[in-house]
Design a protein around this motif. Structure first.
Motif, PDB file in Angstrom:
ATOM      1  N   HIS A  42       8.142  13.973  -3.480  1.00 32.23           N
ATOM      2  CA  HIS A  42       8.053  14.138  -2.420  1.00 32.23           C
ATOM      3  C   HIS A  42       7.817  14.147  -0.614  1.00 32.23           C
ATOM      4  O   HIS A  42       8.402  15.429  -1.541  1.00 32.23           O
ATOM      5  N   GLN A  58      -0.245   9.692   7.283  1.00 34.83           N
ATOM      6  CA  GLN A  58      -1.397   8.517   6.737  1.00 34.83           C
ATOM      7  C   GLN A  58      -2.562   9.054   5.686  1.00 34.83           C
ATOM      8  O   GLN A  58      -2.805   8.775   4.754  1.00 34.83           O
ATOM      9  N   ALA A  61      -0.921  10.837   1.723  1.00 34.78           N
ATOM     10  CA  ALA A  61      -0.644   9.837   1.270  1.00 34.78           C
ATOM     11  C   ALA A  61      -1.882   9.456   0.662  1.00 34.78           C
ATOM     12  O   ALA A  61      -1.436   8.973  -0.371  1.00 34.78           O
ATOM     13  N   TRP A  66       0.107   8.201  -3.307  1.00 32.68           N
ATOM     14  CA  TRP A  66       1.398   8.024  -2.558  1.00 32.68           C
ATOM     15  C   TRP A  66       1.273   6.783  -1.404  1.00 32.68           C
ATOM     16  O   TRP A  66       0.935   6.552  -0.561  1.00 32.68           O
ATOM     17  N   GLU A  67       3.132   6.252  -1.787  1.00 35.85           N
ATOM     18  CA  GLU A  67       2.970   5.598  -0.696  1.00 35.85           C
ATOM     19  C   GLU A  67       3.419   6.062   0.947  1.00 35.85           C
ATOM     20  O   GLU A  67       4.074   7.537   0.926  1.00 35.85           O
ATOM     21  N   TYR A  69       5.952   5.583   4.275  1.00 32.99           N
ATOM     22  CA  TYR A  69       7.324   4.942   5.009  1.00 32.99           C
ATOM     23  C   TYR A  69       7.041   6.154   6.253  1.00 32.99           C
ATOM     24  O   TYR A  69       7.316   6.931   6.631  1.00 32.99           O
ATOM     25  N   LYS A 131       6.564   9.785  -5.489  1.00 23.55           N
ATOM     26  CA  LYS A 131       5.249   9.637  -4.737  1.00 23.55           C
ATOM     27  C   LYS A 131       5.528   9.099  -3.064  1.00 23.55           C
ATOM     28  O   LYS A 131       4.676   8.039  -3.005  1.00 23.55           O
ATOM     29  N   ALA A 132       5.872   9.411  -2.544  1.00 22.19           N
ATOM     30  CA  ALA A 132       6.385   9.181  -1.410  1.00 22.19           C
ATOM     31  C   ALA A 132       6.527  10.396   0.330  1.00 22.19           C
ATOM     32  O   ALA A 132       6.658  10.908  -0.288  1.00 22.19           O
TER      33      ALA A 132
END
Length: 237
Positions: A42, A58, A61, A66-67, A69, A131-132
């Motif tokens: 992450h 953004q 990711a 990846w996501e 948050y 994956k964040a």
């Protein structure tokens, strides 16, 4: 009213947490699957206001698949606390006002300590799933150092205010006031909940001045640093 910090009480996992853990276990138990460190890695991004932190997160990711948050963390905390997002958002990256304290700190109401515990639980669940890319909320202070990269993006105060003024169509004076106010709120948030200095470079693996680089260059630097941290090249798609 001073904020007190109790040891984190690990409550029953939320539906959100359970889903993350179940997905992770399914991935780990897949026959013949060799797990890369990138699967559970992450990145946290701390940012000065107007330093393009969200846009950088953004793009990062997107590049990694990846996501992302950011403010959606509030949605997850609200679900866990069974409260409206509006109530939770009052605590998000700011120190609550005395007026808010009077409204909320009555028996049975939501408190800053509950917010802190829920915040930590959600951030840890996200980071452990991997994956964040996690924006703000002091995530670098609670996540695993070995499997994550902690980044802070900064920029010249006047340049940040100028960009914000252009974006919002307001005067430079108004923009400068806003930028300074949000920077103070974020610093106070970290000081209140983590007892740390948000501007101390020792709290991060990488501090980047955005005034000399574009978002593409910055994300490439972050990915290169993550490769060094994990000791593995980025997996090919």
């Amino acid at each position: 009213m001073p904020v007190t910090h109790e040891p984190v009480q690990w409550e029953e996992p939320s539906d959100f947490q359970m889903r993350l853990w179940e997905e992770r276990h399914l991935e780990e138990e897949a026959p013949g699957k060799k797990t890369s460190k990138w699967e559970t890695a992450h990145v946290t991004i701390s940012r000065q206001f107007g330093a393009r932190g969200f846009a950088i997160g953004q793009l990062l990711a997107q590049k990694l698949g990846w996501e992302l948050y950011g403010s959606n963390i509030i949605e997850h905390i609200a679900k866990k606390a069974k409260l409206r997002e509006k109530v939770i958002s009052e605590f998000d990256e700011r120190k609550h006002s005395s007026k808010l304290t009077q409204l909320l700190f009555s028996p049975g109401s939501y408190s800053s300590d509950k917010y802190y515990r829920h915040l930590v639980q959600v951030i840890l669940s996200i980071s452990r799933k991997g994956k964040a890319v996690i924006i703000g909320r002091g995530a670098n202070f609670v996540t695993d150092k070995a499997n994550g990269l902690h980044v802070r993006v900064i920029g010249n105060l006047h340049e940040r205010a100028r960009r914000y003024a252009e974006k919002e169509g307001i005067s430079f004076k108004e923009a400068l006031k806003k930028v300074e106010a949000v920077d103070r709120q974020r610093a106070e948030f970290v000081r209140t909940y983590y007892h740390a200095d948000i501007s101390d470079p020792q709290n991060y693996d990488l501090v980047i001045n955005v005034e000399y680089l574009n978002n593409e260059q910055i994300t490439d630097i972050i990915i290169a640093a993550l490769e060094v941290r994990l000791g593995e090249p980025r997996p090919k798609d």
